[in-house]
Design a protein around this motif. Structure first.
Motif, PDB file in Angstrom:
ATOM      1  N   ARG A 463       4.042  -6.262   5.573  1.00  0.00           N
ATOM      2  CA  ARG A 463       3.682  -5.371   4.467  1.00  0.00           C
ATOM      3  C   ARG A 463       4.908  -4.953   3.664  1.00  0.00           C
ATOM      4  O   ARG A 463       4.830  -4.773   2.443  1.00  0.00           O
ATOM      5  CB  ARG A 463       2.951  -4.145   5.023  1.00  0.00           C
ATOM      6  CG  ARG A 463       1.601  -4.463   5.648  1.00  0.00           C
ATOM      7  CD  ARG A 463       0.878  -3.222   6.111  1.00  0.00           C
ATOM      8  NE  ARG A 463       0.593  -2.334   5.002  1.00  0.00           N
ATOM      9  CZ  ARG A 463      -0.131  -1.222   5.096  1.00  0.00           C
ATOM     10  NH1 ARG A 463      -0.638  -0.869   6.265  1.00  0.00           N
ATOM     11  NH2 ARG A 463      -0.347  -0.463   4.049  1.00  0.00           N
ATOM     12  N   CYS A 503      -5.549  -3.617   6.503  1.00  0.00           N
ATOM     13  CA  CYS A 503      -4.528  -3.848   5.477  1.00  0.00           C
ATOM     14  C   CYS A 503      -5.154  -3.874   4.080  1.00  0.00           C
ATOM     15  O   CYS A 503      -4.589  -3.313   3.127  1.00  0.00           O
ATOM     16  CB  CYS A 503      -3.793  -5.157   5.762  1.00  0.00           C
ATOM     17  SG  CYS A 503      -2.736  -5.115   7.226  1.00  0.00           S
ATOM     18  N   THR A 511      -0.961  -9.245   2.894  1.00  0.00           N
ATOM     19  CA  THR A 511      -0.735  -9.203   4.338  1.00  0.00           C
ATOM     20  C   THR A 511      -2.010  -9.539   5.098  1.00  0.00           C
ATOM     21  O   THR A 511      -1.991 -10.289   6.082  1.00  0.00           O
ATOM     22  CB  THR A 511      -0.224  -7.818   4.749  1.00  0.00           C
ATOM     23  OG1 THR A 511       0.980  -7.526   4.041  1.00  0.00           O
ATOM     24  CG2 THR A 511       0.041  -7.757   6.240  1.00  0.00           C
TER      25      THR A 511
END
Length: 913
Positions: A463, A503, A511
């Motif tokens: 990330r 995510c 991601t």
């Protein structure tokens, strides 16, 4: 009168047992056997057996006849139980290899169970349905007969014979013998006569007083007491009326003030007046005995202190907890309860004593921090606590939260990470507030080295790369998966998908896509149905609103199976419902390039172009499709496109070309239909359509649609004998075509006016097509249109037999709505739903029943169930729209219209007609 006794009054024969003839068995009672006697003891039995064995010269048996065996070597059951390893493998050590082997076997078992689960459930459901069909319950067999009792008249009900004793021949004689009459004495008659009279005479010796007279039984009537009791009752009633508002506040009145109700609940104080004082003392004595028995038992002290608090004795409760803390100085619960019972300075003093006795207690330091009022005091307490407990993550988090300066928080987190290198939470928090990306990477690398088996660190690193726009995002996730696999710390597929969806929820879409790309196939073998599992994962993500993850799953599927038509269709449907127009066109463009022989993808691409007003783009798409595969589907789609845009001559030329190059039966049927709806300028009697259908029948003589078109042309020209001949010839060529039989029956009924011939046609059709719900439905409707309601009900009863169409939703709907009274619709709907289980037509009927009863919410529920079950049924959408036009809101109607546009229903009895 004969002196012979009747049969039931005669003496029973000798050795007679009641009920023996019908299989019953007699019984004996203790009175038949006499009192029970105590049997011989075990010692007596052994002695008798030993004596008998000595006479016979045999070995001595046991008490139960078995010869006593000599004691042999100890042969216990340790080696017979495969789960008990105390024998052969008692000294073996359970090491890491054994654990890995157990885990592998468990994974194999789970995978095999998952592969067989669908087939096993389907087989069990089929076996259960077959068993229920072959062995129906008694209630189901007689459901129709029980329901028919509701339609009988009162006279028929009265004529039902009563169940009586029909076994005796002299029944009337026995009944007469039971009627015995007795003479009534005169005293009874005299007493009945005098019971209603009033006696005004005065008995001798009677005395009077001021309050009344003495009664015969010795009691005295006191009218003054009666008046006083009446006054008391009246006063109680007046008090209740005056205290009505108080009752409302307490919740006992029928009218409650909604504004003051919650306030009164908040002000409710539990004190000793709300309890029985005897109960309180009894519980107190029990708890006192507990703490006297075990003075080192803090829960007993805490329970006693809370009892005193509940009884309104806080001072006594504090004394109890002080005693408990002195006796149990290392009990966190005791100190926390003592702090809670005190306030202000006393609580701080107790907290100081508590942390002095328990310097390693995080809970006590946290409570001591909460007692402080200003920020500096809180920080001072936390710093003192961290000097004693430097490994406490909770205390470090609290101290960081109290920091108002970002630089101070950064320093504190750096110190915390150095003290607790295994804390992932602290490292991630530090990585978020560091000044540069390089420092964040350094923090995450440090955390990764300290926690090599944690996937959260790798996800955070990925990330981070996504946030800075690095091209190394996919590589980070790939390295992370490889590292976790080497450490044997990989998560399950479902957990990886959950992390990817998390995510996406937090905005890290790239991601999440990288996670799907690297982990979707983890744990699956080549022989597993991976494609089906992946498709189910995508549908599950769509249902949870995670469309980006679903796109990533579809992209993964298409990388492995680039020519999968179903995967391309699912991906296109996702973009159509939840994506943009350009994304949909891009997916369809890639789909037709990957699968050029898929006519459905070309047609869908052309339709999407046409729906957004790009007619030229649709023509270009169809032109490319002609170059790839000039099939009948492409021809028919091009013809529809030209006809919709008014290019009749162009459509006619395309039809002629299609008949020459792809002359299938569908092309000929479309040509005949087009000639009927778009006749040429000089044509007046459908001669072109008739010529085309005759040519088509020479090529495809068994196609029922061509015979139906020919008969319809003759019907339009009012040539009924030729139409009847066309239908009859068609039924001979294709006797399994139910539609032809239905059209012939309606021709005889509506055009020729012969119900008898229509009934005969349907009977012949049912002989050719047994167990067909459409034929049974038409037979019932034929009788209903002819006014024969009784015949219609009889036919419906035959149709709904288990041997015919017991689970037909349209038959149940017809019966509920047209053949039963209104009061029977709801219970009959319940029975139909239990039998049929799932049918959109039946669900719509149930919704209409609730609609008629003004239960609108239930009606909406059943309408939506029907749409969810089969969105291709146009009749369901039509009824739902009619309902919403009367009872729905604008937003709801707009939402339903959008869903209808996406569903594009094409079937339905009324919709298709």
């Amino acid at each position: 009168m004969s002196g012979r006794k009747d049969f039931l009054s005669q003496q029973a024969p000798e050795n007679y047992v009641a009920g023996l003839g019908r299989g019953a068995t007699g019984f004996t009672t203790r009175s038949d056997l006499g009192p029970a006697r105590e049997g011989p003891s075990e010692d007596q039995i052994k002695e008798a057996l030993a004596k008998r064995a000595a006479q016979l010269g045999a070995p001595t048996p046991s008490a139960y006849g078995a010869v006593e065996k000599k004691e042999e070597d100890d042969d216990d059951e340790r080696f017979q139980d495969p789960e008990n390893e105390v024998g052969l493998f008692a000294t073996g050590a359970y090491d890491r290899d054994d654990d890995e082997a157990d885990r592998i076997y468990q994974d194999i078992d789970e995978r095999m169970d998952r592969r067989r689960k669908i087939r096993r459930e389907a087989r069990e459901k089929q076996e259960r349905d077959e068993y229920e069909a072959k062995n129906p319950k008694i209630q189901q067999q007689f459901a129709d007969l029980k329901r028919s009792l509701g339609s009988i008249t009162d006279e028929q009900w009265q004529n039902i014979p009563e169940v009586g004793d029909l076994t005796g021949k002299n029944r009337r004689t026995k009944q007469n013998s039971r009627q015995r009459f007795y003479a009534v004495p005169d005293s009874v008659i005299a007493g009945a006569r005098n019971s209603t009279e009033f006696d005004t005479s005065v008995t001798d010796g009677a005395q009077t007083n001021g309050s009344g007279s003495d009664n015969v039984d010795g009691t005295m009537t006191n009218f003054a007491d009666i008046g006083a009791a009446r006054d008391k009752v009246l006063q109680v009633n007046l008090d209740k009326a005056a205290m009505g508002s108080a009752d409302a506040n307490s919740g006992s009145a029928s009218t409650i003030d909604p504004k003051g109700y919650l306030t009164s609940l908040a002000k409710t104080d539990l004190r000793s007046k709300d309890f029985d004082i005897g109960d309180v003392k009894r519980v107190e004595s029990l708890l006192q005995s507990v703490i006297k028995t075990n003075s080192r038992h803090p829960p007993g002290y805490i329970a006693l202190a809370r009892l005193h608090e509940l009884a309104g004795k806080p001072v006594k409760a504090r004394d109890v907890m002080a005693q408990c803390c002195s006796l149990n100085p290392h009990s966190e619960d005791a100190w926390l309860e003592n702090i809670r019972l005190n306030e202000g300075h006393n609580a701080k003093v107790i907290a100081a004593a508590a942390v002095k006795e328990n310097p390693q207690s995080t809970r006590l330091w946290t409570r001591a921090t909460e007692l402080e009022t200003d920020q500096q005091s809180k920080k001072r307490v936390l710093r003192r606590a961290l000097d004693l407990i430097p490994k406490s993550v909770v205390l470090w988090k609290q101290l960081v939260q109290l920091s108002q300066d970002e630089s101070e928080a950064r320093l504190l987190l750096s110190k915390a990470c150095s003290e607790i290198p295994a804390s992932i939470e602290l490292h991630l928090a530090l990585a978020r507030i560091v000044e540069t990306v390089d420092e964040a990477r350094k923090v995450l690398n440090t955390c990764r080295r300290a926690n090599p088996k944690n996937a959260e660190v790798w996800i955070a690193a990925t990330r981070l790369e996504e946030q800075v726009g690095s091209k190394n995002t996919a590589n980070i996730m790939k390295r992370g998966v490889q590292s976790l696999a080497n450490e044997n710390a990989m998560l399950k597929r479902e957990e990886w998908i959950e992390q990817a969806e998390k995510c996406e929820e937090e905005g890290a879409v790239l991601t999440g896509q990288c996670i799907i790309k690297e982990t979707l196939s983890y744990g699956l073998d080549e022989d597993d149905d991976r494609k089906k599992l992946f498709m189910e994962d995508a549908q599950a993500s769509i249902s949870r609103g995670r469309y980006e993850i679903a796109r990533a799953i579809y992209a993964y599927i298409l990388r492995i199976w680039p020519t999968s038509k179903s995967a391309w269709e699912a991906s296109a449907n996702l973009e159509k419902v939840h994506g943009k127009r350009e994304d949909l066109w891009n997916v369809l463009e890639k789909a037709v390039e990957a699968v050029p022989q898929a006519d459905d993808l070309w047609i869908q691409y052309a339709n999407e172009k046409y729906q957004y007003g790009d007619v030229d783009g649709a023509r270009i798409v169809l032109g490319k499709a002609f170059n790839q595969s000039p099939s009948e589907n492409i021809y028919l789609e091009a013809i529809n496109l030209e006809a919709k845009n008014g290019q009749i001559d162009q459509a006619r030329e395309l039809l002629q070309q299609a008949r020459q190059e792809a002359g299938t039966d569908r092309v000929w049927i479309k040509s005949v239909a087009f000639a009927r709806t778009h006749p040429e300028a000089n044509e007046t009697n459908s001669s072109t359509a008739l010529d085309l259908v005759n040519q088509a029948l020479q090529l495809y003589p068994s196609n029922w649609k061509l015979w139906a078109q020919k008969a319809q042309i003759y019907t339009t020209l009012s040539r009924l004998p030729q139409a009847r001949e066309a239908y009859t010839t068609g039924t001979r060529a294709n006797p399994k075509s139910v539609t032809l039989w239905l059209l012939l029956s309606r021709l005889e009924e509506q055009q020729a006016g012969s119900v008898v011939k229509a009934r005969s046609v349907l009977d012949r059709a049912k002989a050719q097509n047994p167990k067909n719900e459409r034929l049974w439905l038409e037979s019932v409707r034929l009788e209903r249109r002819a006014g024969n309601s009784t015949a219609a009900k009889n036919l419906m009863a035959r149709a709904l037999q288990p041997s015919e169409c017991h689970k037909s939703g349209i038959l149940w709907s017809e019966r509920i709505w047209y053949l039963e009274p209104r009061t029977q619709r709801k219970p009959l709907s319940l029975e139909a739903v239990k039998v049929v289980e799932s049918d959109p037509t039946l669900f719509v009927t149930v919704a209409r029943v609730f609609w008629a009863e003004r239960k609108l919410e239930k009606a909406v529920t059943w309408f939506e169930k029907a749409i969810l079950l089969d969105s291709d049924q146009g009749d369901t959408w039509a009824w739902y729209w009619k309902f919403l036009s009367m009872h729905g809101s604008e937003e709801k109607r707009a939402d339903v219209l959008e869903k209808l546009r996406l569903a594009e229903p094409r079937h339905g009895e009324v919709w298709a007609g």
